[in-house]
Design a protein around this motif. Structure first.
Motif, mmCIF file in Angstrom:
data_model
loop_
_atom_site.group_PDB
_atom_site.id
_atom_site.type_symbol
_atom_site.label_atom_id
_atom_site.label_comp_id
_atom_site.label_asym_id
_atom_site.label_seq_id
_atom_site.Cartn_x
_atom_site.Cartn_y
_atom_site.Cartn_z
ATOM 1 N N SER A 133 6.135 -71.963 6.346
ATOM 2 C CA SER A 133 6.832 -73.296 6.304
ATOM 3 C C SER A 133 8.312 -73.033 5.390
ATOM 4 O O SER A 133 8.064 -72.508 4.151
ATOM 5 C CB SER A 133 6.099 -74.288 5.605
ATOM 6 N N ILE A 134 9.260 -73.363 6.042
ATOM 7 C CA ILE A 134 10.612 -73.346 5.228
ATOM 8 C C ILE A 134 11.420 -74.368 5.490
ATOM 9 O O ILE A 134 11.127 -75.253 6.468
ATOM 10 C CB ILE A 134 11.517 -72.125 5.851
ATOM 11 N N ARG A 135 12.397 -74.835 4.477
ATOM 12 C CA ARG A 135 13.302 -75.824 4.529
ATOM 13 C C ARG A 135 14.774 -75.114 4.442
ATOM 14 O O ARG A 135 14.768 -74.124 3.780
ATOM 15 C CB ARG A 135 13.075 -76.703 3.261
ATOM 16 N N PHE A 136 15.543 -75.657 5.451
ATOM 17 C CA PHE A 136 16.749 -74.859 5.523
ATOM 18 C C PHE A 136 17.960 -75.954 5.756
ATOM 19 O O PHE A 136 17.536 -76.910 6.744
ATOM 20 C CB PHE A 136 17.015 -73.842 6.905
ATOM 21 N N HIS A 137 19.039 -75.948 5.144
ATOM 22 C CA HIS A 137 20.066 -76.873 5.138
ATOM 23 C C HIS A 137 21.185 -76.095 5.757
ATOM 24 O O HIS A 137 21.876 -75.181 5.127
ATOM 25 C CB HIS A 137 20.476 -77.354 3.978
ATOM 26 N N SER A 138 21.324 -76.231 7.077
ATOM 27 C CA SER A 138 22.622 -75.579 8.086
ATOM 28 C C SER A 138 23.925 -76.614 7.277
ATOM 29 O O SER A 138 23.826 -77.746 7.532
ATOM 30 C CB SER A 138 22.490 -75.744 9.137
ATOM 31 N N GLY A 139 24.788 -75.893 6.697
ATOM 32 C CA GLY A 139 26.051 -76.336 6.584
ATOM 33 C C GLY A 139 26.810 -76.985 7.386
ATOM 34 O O GLY A 139 26.816 -76.950 8.514
ATOM 35 N N ARG A 140 27.762 -77.745 6.889
ATOM 36 C CA ARG A 140 28.668 -78.605 7.599
ATOM 37 C C ARG A 140 29.908 -78.081 7.934
ATOM 38 O O ARG A 140 30.619 -77.400 6.864
ATOM 39 C CB ARG A 140 29.151 -79.865 6.783
ATOM 40 N N SER A 141 30.103 -77.542 9.007
ATOM 41 C CA SER A 141 31.336 -76.751 9.471
ATOM 42 C C SER A 141 32.156 -77.698 10.781
ATOM 43 O O SER A 141 31.655 -78.615 11.019
ATOM 44 C CB SER A 141 31.078 -75.335 9.745
ATOM 45 N N THR A 142 33.083 -76.926 11.040
ATOM 46 C CA THR A 142 33.849 -77.335 12.158
ATOM 47 C C THR A 142 34.680 -76.518 13.100
ATOM 48 O O THR A 142 34.715 -75.166 12.446
ATOM 49 C CB THR A 142 34.769 -78.827 11.636
ATOM 50 N N ALA A 143 35.235 -77.025 13.959
ATOM 51 C CA ALA A 143 35.897 -76.145 14.795
ATOM 52 C C ALA A 143 37.087 -75.520 14.436
ATOM 53 O O ALA A 143 37.437 -74.369 14.394
ATOM 54 C CB ALA A 143 36.387 -76.712 16.262
ATOM 55 N N ALA A 144 38.073 -76.542 13.661
ATOM 56 C CA ALA A 144 39.339 -76.207 13.068
ATOM 57 C C ALA A 144 40.052 -75.210 14.071
ATOM 58 O O ALA A 144 40.435 -74.033 13.628
ATOM 59 C CB ALA A 144 39.102 -75.724 11.708
ATOM 60 N N PRO A 145 40.443 -75.661 15.354
ATOM 61 C CA PRO A 145 41.277 -74.647 16.113
ATOM 62 C C PRO A 145 42.801 -74.675 15.333
ATOM 63 O O PRO A 145 42.970 -75.455 14.671
ATOM 64 C CB PRO A 145 41.538 -75.558 17.356
ATOM 65 N N GLU A 156 18.156 -70.795 1.178
ATOM 66 C CA GLU A 156 17.714 -72.059 1.808
ATOM 67 C C GLU A 156 19.097 -73.043 2.540
ATOM 68 O O GLU A 156 19.015 -74.046 2.962
ATOM 69 C CB GLU A 156 17.013 -73.110 1.069
ATOM 70 N N LYS A 157 20.171 -72.197 2.456
ATOM 71 C CA LYS A 157 21.306 -72.735 3.112
ATOM 72 C C LYS A 157 22.252 -71.994 3.524
ATOM 73 O O LYS A 157 22.587 -70.853 3.295
ATOM 74 C CB LYS A 157 21.884 -74.028 2.136
ATOM 75 N N THR A 158 23.228 -72.592 4.598
ATOM 76 C CA THR A 158 24.597 -71.650 4.854
ATOM 77 C C THR A 158 25.549 -72.770 4.292
ATOM 78 O O THR A 158 25.282 -74.188 4.309
ATOM 79 C CB THR A 158 24.840 -71.716 6.159
ATOM 80 N N PRO A 159 26.805 -72.302 3.959
ATOM 81 C CA PRO A 159 27.190 -71.104 3.956
ATOM 82 C C PRO A 159 26.564 -70.376 2.675
ATOM 83 O O PRO A 159 26.447 -70.994 1.744
ATOM 84 C CB PRO A 159 28.773 -70.898 3.833
#
Lengths: 166, 779
Positions: free
Chosen positions: B172-184, B753-756
């Motif tokens: 069992s894991i908990r993972f927080h995928s970070g907030r990113s964006t496209a930023a073309p 447990e998270k990115t980045p």
């Protein structure tokens, strides 16, 4: 362009041609080129001096046109992407970018071309690591840089081959 | 093959939205909220209006004739419908929320005016934590909704509880995928003029990926029929999903063009792009795996909570992240007991929208990080464990009912394993550790739906019909014009679509012109996103060009007095098979097609040489695998990617150069997501990543030379076996990198447990691990 803080005439030599227009002292070189002189090939990506899209050559040196005021370059030689192709023929660097798929959307490309031109002037035979180091001030969101590094490599190699041949 | 679009882009002659100008054009700047959540008490524009050259300041009151912008999300009953006014009327809900717009003679003057608009704010408590936002006592982001949760949904297949009860191992894991964006590199931008003719019409240039859908969504808000809105999307400087959103600015700029009586231009600055565009992938995930002692994985259970921001984005809503993380949970694994739940709490942050890789990225991270954890727990090799549980290459229906069209699931992983010399690497890893160097390897095999169309969207729980059309015309001189509603923002459609048209019609590629990006001249289409254009573009062109080819063949047959089945159309010439001197050039066929009078077949007399056809394929799924080799400097926490190998199977490849470019660019984006890119908010909702010094892009020094391999498993369902590409590397790379870092640091036993995974975060984990170890030694 309409002004709030008064205007001055700015005269620069762009791609070998003397050009003049009126600018507010606070006007950025990028805006002066794009909107004052209609040279829209120079692109603005961040206005924070980070992305490198607006890079042009000022007296041969790569510079961020978004961090330069137009009035600072009075009398200087400015080279933009519009000056690279001669008589409709892409330059060797431009052609190398095309052949190596060194561009996708093309927005960052004029800045990369300027940096590449400056790199190959300073160091005609860079290693891949030197290419990567030199271009690390330009960001591209599309290519993952594979085609860009390959393009610079092939432009350098082609120049070397042709100078050995002559 | 060299790209058709390159010469103009290389010569600085592209035309991007900021290159468009109209006589008398004014410039706009938006006044935006500095607060996460605040009531607008008053707006005083007098100081701004006192500036020479500032012509007007408009607030919500001035544009109260606009209809609200409504987000209904996918066509599902369980998704809240949210309405917003294009300018915030009473409450600002995130930093960057637009509340007023200044119109002036120059962009500089517009910004002067913007800085002088005095807004009196009454700060409200911000909702910042997505889990707290789900609590019953949480303040509401949007009172009208009566809840913060845009959607709660659950789905299960098989008997998940029984599988967990019978498991020998549970991870069992908990993972927080970070907030990113496209930023073309090119931000958003709109230039609009209002013409007082034909009952009033809008002519709009916009940096968008979906001209027709944008028109469909904004026309009713502007209160005019769609036919009175023209959207032109010129060259677009990168989009990556950001520009398949309908934004308030898309409506406000045309509206103020009408109010001011002048064309108006707005070009977004970088702060606005980062603070007020769309954000992506911010998801709190929990992932559980049940497994038997022999390594058979028997059940997956996931919970995916998307930190949705203040508004449900139009058209995709935050479900574009949470839903797809859940519904594709079983991925390439033969796991029959699967369950997920999703929540989409609103918070006082920028809205979540569709950005390259969408929720597949967090879903992939959660699953693949958990599988590596399971492997470590069991003492099994992570590659072997995956191979043991992988589905076969044939057509396969998942427990949630998606039907994969065949793929190289195991083969891709094996090829990625070999690309990093896996067996040799393990030896090298051991030797390096003796020298105090920490190397690691990680794998991330994936499946992704690509040719996003009605069937794939429905199978993904986003049941909106998606299709596309193309119109092919052979002109009187034999040249070819194709129009499509797809758009190109770097993908090179002018090249690939010309190439497939030329192949279909037997003509030279340079005689084909692709017209797109203008709702007045292009047939309706849904736009370019979700890795869909190769499948939809190829399919719709093959269908329409095939109809035209049939007509050309019949004309040629009658001109050459042969049977149509004996006609070959190659290189712009029709020949009779086996009779080399019996031929007629396409130009002559075309001329006859237009002016051959009653000698032509009836259908050609009626339809000429134009055919329009749509395409809505069955489900297509690309697959592949990323493998990362990293070195971690345990003193600084810095991660260096030594090698990144990717195997891509996007079915039949139309243009290998462009496919490789798509894969490489997507991987670079994945490297950013794994290591660098983070849109950070303070606990009070203040936004602190509004420039490219804080929001870090991968540059030439972070993206290594990539090892790219390709497998071609033709799709069992699509025209030509094409599957589509665009997002693959972004989906696969982050999990491979995170697994590689964890592997490198396995002597320390840390859990990411998270990115980045920033140096700071790694140092924190390493310090804690050291601390624990010292405690053990001390005891």
């Amino acid at each position: 362009m309409d002004s709030r803080l008064g205007s001055v005439a700015v005269e620069i030599i762009v791609n070998g041609e003397k050009r003049a227009a009126v600018a507010e002292p606070r006007m950025l070189l990028s805006d002066f080129l794009r909107h004052g002189l209609g040279l829209t090939g120079t692109h603005v990506g961040c206005e924070q001096g980070v992305c490198g899209a607006c890079t042009v050559l000022i007296d041969g040196q790569p510079a961020r046109s978004c961090l330069t005021f137009a009035v600072q370059v009075e009398g200087a030689q400015v080279e933009t992407v519009e000056g690279m192709a001669k008589a409709g023929e892409l330059s060797d660097i431009q052609q190398a970018y095309r052949s190596a798929h060194g561009l996708q959307c093309g927005f960052c490309t004029p800045g990369f071309l300027a940096s590449t031109q400056a790199l190959l002037q300073e160091n005609p035979d860079p290693t891949d690591e030197q290419i990567r180091e030199y271009l690390s001030g330009n960001v591209c969101r599309c290519t993952g840089y594979q085609g860009i590094v390959a393009a610079v490599r092939s432009a350098a190699d082609a120049r070397k081959a042709s100078s050995h041949g002559s | 093959m060299q790209r058709v679009e390159d010469p103009r882009l290389l010569a600085g002659r592209g035309r991007f939205v900021d290159d468009v100008a109209f006589p008398g054009m004014l410039h706009a700047a938006f006044v935006r909220s500095p607060h996460a959540h605040a009531r607008i008490v008053s707006v005083d524009a007098s100081a701004a209006l006192a500036v020479d050259g500032v012509l007007a300041v408009y607030t919500a009151k001035d544009v109260d004739w606009l209809a609200p912008l409504v987000s209904s999300g996918p066509m599902r009953d369980d998704v809240c419908v949210q309405s917003r006014t294009p300018l915030a009327a009473s409450t600002a809900r995130h930093v960057g929320d637009p509340v007023a717009v200044v119109v002036a003679r120059s962009p500089y003057l517009a910004e002067d005016g913007r800085d002088l608009v005095d807004v009196e704010w009454d700060a409200l408590p911000p909702v910042v934590d997505p889990l707290q936002a789900l609590e019953p006592d949480s303040p509401l982001v949007d009172e009208e909704l009566g809840t913060n949760n845009i959607c709660h949904a659950e789905q299960s297949a098989g008997d998940v509880d029984a599988a967990f009860a019978d498991a020998d191992y549970v991870t069992s894991i908990r993972f927080h995928s970070g907030r990113s964006t496209a930023a073309p590199i090119e931000g958003r931008g709109v230039v609009a003029e209002y013409e007082d003719r034909g009952g009033g019409r809008y002519n709009i240039y916009s940096s968008t990926q979906m001209p027709h859908l944008l028109r469909m969504f904004i026309a009713p808000v502007l209160g005019v029929p769609a036919g009175r809105v023209t959207i032109k999307a010129p060259d677009v400087g990168g989009a990556f999903g950001l520009k398949c959103t309908v934004f308030p600015e898309d409506i406000v700029i045309p509206a103020v063009a009408r109010l001011s009586g002048h064309p108006v231009k707005w070009i977004e600055d970088r702060w606005e792009n980062l603070a007020a565009g769309v954000h992506s992938k911010d998801m709190v995930c929990t992932m559980e795996i049940a497994a038997k002692a022999d390594g058979t994985m028997t059940a997956f259970r996931g919970r995916f909570v998307t930190d949705s921001g203040a508004y449900s984005s139009v058209p995709f809503s935050p479900l574009v992240d949470s839903q797809v993380a859940g519904v594709y949970l079983s991925s390439c694994y033969d796991v029959q007991n699967v369950a997920y739940s999703i929540d989409n709490p609103l918070t006082n942050k920028c809205q979540i929208g569709a950005v390259r890789g969408v929720g597949w990225v967090p879903g992939q991270l959660a699953r693949e990080v958990a599988i590596d954890r399971l492997a470590r727990t069991m003492g099994k090799d992570p590659v072997e464990l995956r191979l043991q549980n992988m589905i076969g290459p044939e057509v396969y229906t998942t427990p949630f009912g998606q039907t994969y069209d065949g793929g190289s699931y195991a083969a891709a992983l094996e090829q990625a394993r070999d690309a990093v010399d896996y067996a040799e690497f393990r030896q090298r890893q051991l030797r390096a550790r003796e020298d105090g160097r920490y190397l690691g390897v990680g794998f991330s095999p994936f499946v992704e739906p690509t040719g996003w169309a009605s069937a794939s969207a429905a199978a993904g729980g986003m049941p909106i019909p998606f299709f596309d059309t193309a119109s092919v015309t052979v002109e009187t001189d034999g040249s070819v014009t194709v129009t499509t509603g797809l758009h190109s923002d770097g993908q090179g459609h002018e090249t690939t679509l010309a190439q497939v048209t030329a192949d279909e019609l037997g003509v030279a590629m340079d005689s084909v012109r692709i017209v797109y990006g203008d709702t007045d001249s292009s047939v309706f289409g849904m736009g370019t996103y979700a890795s869909r254009s190769a499948v939809l573009g190829f399919g719709s062109i093959r269908e329409s060009a095939g109809q035209v080819r049939d007509r050309l063949t019949r004309i040629a047959a009658s001109l050459l007095e042969a049977d149509p089945s004996d006609i070959d159309l190659v290189d712009g010439v029709a020949r009779v098979k086996g009779v080399p001197d019996k031929s007629v050039p396409l130009q002559q066929i075309a001329l006859f097609g237009y002016f051959g009078g009653t000698a032509r077949p009836d259908d050609i007399q009626r339809d000429g040489l134009t055919a329009t056809a749509g395409y809505d394929p069955g489900e297509t799924y690309a697959n592949g695998c990323a493998a990362a080799v990293v070195e971690v400097d345990v003193e600084t926490g810095l991660v260096t990617i030594e090698q990144l190998a990717a195997v891509e199977d996007c079915g039949v490849v139309l243009n290998p150069t462009i496919v490789k470019g798509q894969v490489a660019g997507a991987i670079a984006n994945g490297i950013g997501i794994a290591l660098l890119e983070e849109l950070a908010y303070e606990d009070n909702g203040e936004f602190i990543s509004g420039n490219l010094i804080n929001y870090l892009y991968p540059s030439t020094t972070e993206v290594p030379s990539l090892t790219l391999h390709s497998i071609e498993t033709p799709s069992a369902v699509s025209a030509g076996g094409v599957k589509g590409v665009g997002e693959a590397g972004t989906i696969a790379a982050p999990a491979a990198i995170v697994n590689a870092i964890t592997d490198a640091l396995s002597p320390f036993g840390i859990t990411i447990e998270k990115t980045p995974v920033t140096p700071e975060y790694l140092r924190q984990l390493l310090r804690a691990a050291d601390h624990d170890r010292n405690k053990l030694v001390g005891a």
